[in-house]
Motif scaffolding. Structure first.
Motif, PDB file in Angstrom:
ATOM      1  N   ILE A  83     -11.063  14.095   3.072  1.00 43.82           N
ATOM      2  CA  ILE A  83      -9.855  14.715   3.636  1.00 43.82           C
ATOM      3  C   ILE A  83      -8.762  13.651   3.544  1.00 43.82           C
ATOM      4  O   ILE A  83      -8.375  12.995   4.509  1.00 43.82           O
ATOM      5  CB  ILE A  83     -10.104  15.192   5.081  1.00 43.82           C
ATOM      6  N   ALA A  84      -8.310  13.448   2.319  1.00 48.09           N
ATOM      7  CA  ALA A  84      -7.475  12.299   1.999  1.00 48.09           C
ATOM      8  C   ALA A  84      -6.682  12.567   0.738  1.00 48.09           C
ATOM      9  O   ALA A  84      -7.096  13.351  -0.124  1.00 48.09           O
ATOM     10  CB  ALA A  84      -8.341  11.052   1.811  1.00 48.09           C
ATOM     11  N   ALA A  85      -5.554  11.884   0.617  1.00 45.79           N
ATOM     12  CA  ALA A  85      -4.709  12.021  -0.568  1.00 45.79           C
ATOM     13  C   ALA A  85      -5.463  11.672  -1.838  1.00 45.79           C
ATOM     14  O   ALA A  85      -5.261  12.293  -2.884  1.00 45.79           O
ATOM     15  CB  ALA A  85      -3.472  11.132  -0.413  1.00 45.79           C
ATOM     16  N   ASP A  86      -6.344  10.681  -1.764  1.00 45.13           N
ATOM     17  CA  ASP A  86      -7.068  10.222  -2.954  1.00 45.13           C
ATOM     18  C   ASP A  86      -7.894  11.327  -3.598  1.00 45.13           C
ATOM     19  O   ASP A  86      -8.176  11.276  -4.795  1.00 45.13           O
ATOM     20  CB  ASP A  86      -7.993   9.055  -2.597  1.00 45.13           C
ATOM     21  N   GLY A 115       0.955   5.696   3.981  1.00 42.50           N
ATOM     22  CA  GLY A 115       1.881   5.069   3.041  1.00 42.50           C
ATOM     23  C   GLY A 115       3.205   4.805   3.730  1.00 42.50           C
ATOM     24  O   GLY A 115       3.696   5.630   4.504  1.00 42.50           O
ATOM     25  N   VAL A 116       3.803   3.648   3.462  1.00 43.67           N
ATOM     26  CA  VAL A 116       5.093   3.275   4.048  1.00 43.67           C
ATOM     27  C   VAL A 116       6.037   2.927   2.904  1.00 43.67           C
ATOM     28  O   VAL A 116       5.755   2.016   2.118  1.00 43.67           O
ATOM     29  CB  VAL A 116       4.964   2.081   5.009  1.00 43.67           C
ATOM     30  N   THR A 117       7.152   3.652   2.804  1.00 42.20           N
ATOM     31  CA  THR A 117       8.161   3.367   1.793  1.00 42.20           C
ATOM     32  C   THR A 117       9.389   2.797   2.490  1.00 42.20           C
ATOM     33  O   THR A 117       9.931   3.421   3.418  1.00 42.20           O
ATOM     34  CB  THR A 117       8.544   4.627   1.006  1.00 42.20           C
ATOM     35  N   LEU A 120       7.364   7.674   6.007  1.00 44.20           N
ATOM     36  CA  LEU A 120       5.902   7.613   6.056  1.00 44.20           C
ATOM     37  C   LEU A 120       5.301   8.732   5.220  1.00 44.20           C
ATOM     38  O   LEU A 120       5.866   9.814   5.113  1.00 44.20           O
ATOM     39  CB  LEU A 120       5.410   7.757   7.499  1.00 44.20           C
ATOM     40  N   ASP A 121       4.155   8.468   4.630  1.00 39.14           N
ATOM     41  CA  ASP A 121       3.400   9.474   3.898  1.00 39.14           C
ATOM     42  C   ASP A 121       1.942   9.397   4.344  1.00 39.14           C
ATOM     43  O   ASP A 121       1.257   8.416   4.020  1.00 39.14           O
ATOM     44  CB  ASP A 121       3.516   9.233   2.389  1.00 39.14           C
ATOM     45  N   PRO A 122       1.463  10.404   5.092  1.00 38.47           N
ATOM     46  CA  PRO A 122       2.175  11.612   5.486  1.00 38.47           C
ATOM     47  C   PRO A 122       3.174  11.348   6.612  1.00 38.47           C
ATOM     48  O   PRO A 122       2.944  10.469   7.453  1.00 38.47           O
ATOM     49  CB  PRO A 122       1.048  12.524   5.968  1.00 38.47           C
ATOM     50  N   ALA A 123       4.255  12.131   6.610  1.00 40.56           N
ATOM     51  CA  ALA A 123       5.222  12.024   7.701  1.00 40.56           C
ATOM     52  C   ALA A 123       4.562  12.508   8.978  1.00 40.56           C
ATOM     53  O   ALA A 123       3.973  13.589   9.019  1.00 40.56           O
ATOM     54  CB  ALA A 123       6.448  12.865   7.375  1.00 40.56           C
ATOM     55  N   VAL A 167      10.344  -0.405  -1.730  1.00 35.93           N
ATOM     56  CA  VAL A 167       9.048  -1.077  -1.710  1.00 35.93           C
ATOM     57  C   VAL A 167       8.073  -0.136  -1.029  1.00 35.93           C
ATOM     58  O   VAL A 167       8.380   0.434   0.036  1.00 35.93           O
ATOM     59  CB  VAL A 167       9.120  -2.416  -0.939  1.00 35.93           C
ATOM     60  N   ARG A 168       6.909   0.060  -1.650  1.00 35.55           N
ATOM     61  CA  ARG A 168       5.914   0.938  -1.041  1.00 35.55           C
ATOM     62  C   ARG A 168       4.635   0.166  -0.775  1.00 35.55           C
ATOM     63  O   ARG A 168       4.193  -0.625  -1.608  1.00 35.55           O
ATOM     64  CB  ARG A 168       5.592   2.138  -1.935  1.00 35.55           C
ATOM     65  N   THR A 169       4.056   0.391   0.383  1.00 38.82           N
ATOM     66  CA  THR A 169       2.800  -0.265   0.729  1.00 38.82           C
ATOM     67  C   THR A 169       1.961   0.683   1.574  1.00 38.82           C
ATOM     68  O   THR A 169       2.385   1.788   1.913  1.00 38.82           O
ATOM     69  CB  THR A 169       3.062  -1.586   1.485  1.00 38.82           C
ATOM     70  N   LEU A 170       0.747   0.258   1.894  1.00 37.73           N
ATOM     71  CA  LEU A 170      -0.143   1.017   2.762  1.00 37.73           C
ATOM     72  C   LEU A 170      -0.443   0.188   4.000  1.00 37.73           C
ATOM     73  O   LEU A 170      -0.533  -1.041   3.921  1.00 37.73           O
ATOM     74  CB  LEU A 170      -1.448   1.345   2.035  1.00 37.73           C
TER      75      LEU A 170
END
Length: 506
Positions: free
Chosen positions: A137-140, A209-211, A226-229, A274-277
């Motif tokens: 249950i994940a984006a991946d 995810g943080v952009t 945020l992803d997911p918001a 910049v995007r990170t997790l």
């Protein structure tokens, strides 16, 4: 009893026998000399001694075994029986035992239940999600869309006549214990996605995810999404937009307590984003909150809050519930691809606890380790060549001998599940953690192997075929090196190129 005779007497007694032997020697051809070592194999061993004797690694320890799967001959060994920190080569142990004991068709099942009746479009009670440890249950696993499963659940609820939930959205993660990390994980890794928490309800593998996008002008605050918001993760922005050409220094960390994060540092005005997790605290509350938000966005009203069942007083917990529907994961054969190729740590821990729950009746790491021990003993592997602490290899308490990993790989080569296991491994120059390595060499598309990296540790174990068509198995682990991982890769790949060019060993 042994009789000792004086030298002169013993010579007299045995003189006739010696004379007889001398006569026989004169008439009988001498025995054939022992077979000389195969020159190619001898040269290969000398070449690998030279490679792994590189003075850059004088203070480090290499453990290496190379073996022919065709003849069973050991072509090279260096400290093969010694114990090493394996890093993510531990995933070979977890992945193989899960595949063999649970089976390639094993699926996780997450139950969505109600504590009250559905009437006139209302679920009059709480919606309860009972976890099974499902990592998908994940984006991946859904094309980058972390909410895909939750939107499908909204459709299923509407199909059951639910337009409004009067109560809460409750997450039940009791299929596993409440230990969120592997034993021996480093405290200073806890912000990072690879150290995310694990639990019976796992949403998006415990990360967000943080952009961070540049602000309108230097000196202004960047824009954070945020992803997911989700409102579950409050973000404090303590960063600024810097002048063009400045160094990017954005850092995303968790607050000392709670689910909030802090964004600090600088983003240059000429850097778009910049995007990170970042790892999130309390997966069950994260799961329940994003589910509630998704249901509302999908047109299903929710009257109560999103909660982790463990945070409720016993009297406030649901006493009964009725299943509405069940979410079934992809089979383990597919999950292994998402585990081994990207070297995904949280799946390793979930699989280990799943082995414990299914095979030992306890959803704990210790029960999972006991299940792994039973499986590998049944395969004939020596128990004192593996000391397991977690399922992913992130812990430095893990110890394994290269010979043990060779045993795992050999067992899987004989297994009916071999193709599934083999296809899930990273492929040199093609995919996974080997996508960028060995490109443009005969090893590209040939080496199927598991990588491993933690500080001062590098490992690579798997399969390849020589130019002569001989299948090989290998394990290479270095501990205590103080140079870069790329330096270790250089030696391992040089050894594999030598192996590729080795003439057939029979």
């Amino acid at each position: 009893m042994t009789m000792h005779l004086p030298k002169r007497i013993s010579t007299l007694l045995f003189a006739p026998a010696l004379a007889s032997c001398a006569a026989a020697a004169a008439s009988t051809p001498p025995p054939a000399p022992a077979p000389a070592p195969v020159p190619a194999r001898t040269g290969f061993a000398a070449a690998l001694d030279s490679i792994f004797g590189d003075t850059t690694f004088a203070g480090a320890n290499w453990g290496v075994v190379v073996k022919s799967l065709e003849t069973g001959a050991t072509l090279y060994e260096r400290n093969g029986g010694k114990m090493f920190v394996p890093a993510s080569n531990m995933k070979l142990v977890t992945g193989s035992t899960a595949l063999e004991t649970l089976g390639p068709d094993f699926r996780y099942r997450t139950v969505v239940a109600a504590t009250g009746p559905v009437a006139n479009g209302e679920l009059r009670g709480d919606l309860v999600v009972v976890g099974s440890g499902d990592p998908t249950i994940a984006a991946d696993f859904h094309g980058g869309d972390a909410r895909a499963v939750f939107r499908a659940w909204a459709d299923s609820l509407r199909a059951h006549g639910v337009r409004r939930i009067t109560g809460r959205v409750i997450g039940d993660d009791d299929v596993f214990d409440d230990v969120p990390y592997g034993r021996g994980w480093a405290w200073d890794d806890m912000n990072d996605d690879y150290s995310a928490e694990i639990g019976g309800l796992e949403f998006n593998l415990g990360v967000a995810g943080v952009t961070v996008a540049r602000g309108a002008a230097p000196g202004t605050a960047p824009v954070v999404t945020l992803d997911p918001a989700t409102a579950y993760i409050p973000a404090t922005v303590a960063a600024r937009t810097a002048a063009p050409g400045a160094m990017e220094q954005i850092e995303v960390t968790r607050q000392d307590t709670g689910p909030g994060i802090v964004i600090s540092g600088e983003i240059p005005a000429d850097t778009p984003a910049v995007r990170t997790l970042v790892a999130i605290r309390n997966n069950t509350a994260y799961f329940s909150t994003v589910l509630r938000e998704t249901l509302i966005a999908s047109g299903i009203a929710v009257g109560g809050a999103a909660v982790d069942q463990d945070e409720l007083a016993p009297a406030m917990r649901p006493s009964s519930r009725q299943t509405l529907f069940t979410q079934t994961s992809p089979p383990l054969s597919e999950i292994l691809h998402g585990f081994l190729k990207p070297s995904q740590n949280q799946i390793g821990e979930l699989l280990l606890k799943t082995e414990g729950r299914v095979l030992r009746g306890q959803g704990t790491a210790s029960a999972g380790i006991a299940a792994v021990d039973s499986a590998t003993r049944a395969w004939g592997l020596p128990p004192r060549r593996l000391a397991q602490a977690d399922g992913s290899g992130l812990s430095r308490y893990n110890l394994v001998a290269p010979w043990f990993l060779i045993g795992i790989l050999e067992h899987m080569r004989r297994s009916p599940n071999f193709q599934t296991f083999y296809d899930a491994l990273p492929v040199a120059g093609v995919d996974g953690t080997l996508a960028g390595r060995m490109k443009g060499t005969p090893l590209q598309g040939n080496v199927h192997a598991k990588t491993g990296t933690v500080s001062n540790v590098r490992s690579l174990s798997g399969y390849m075929t020589t130019a002569a068509g001989e299948p090989m198995v290998f394990s290479m682990i270095v501990n205590h090196h103080t140079v870069t991982s790329r330096d270790a890769d250089r030696l391992a790949e040089a050894a594999l190129l030598r192996l590729y060019n080795l003439p057939r060993t029979r």
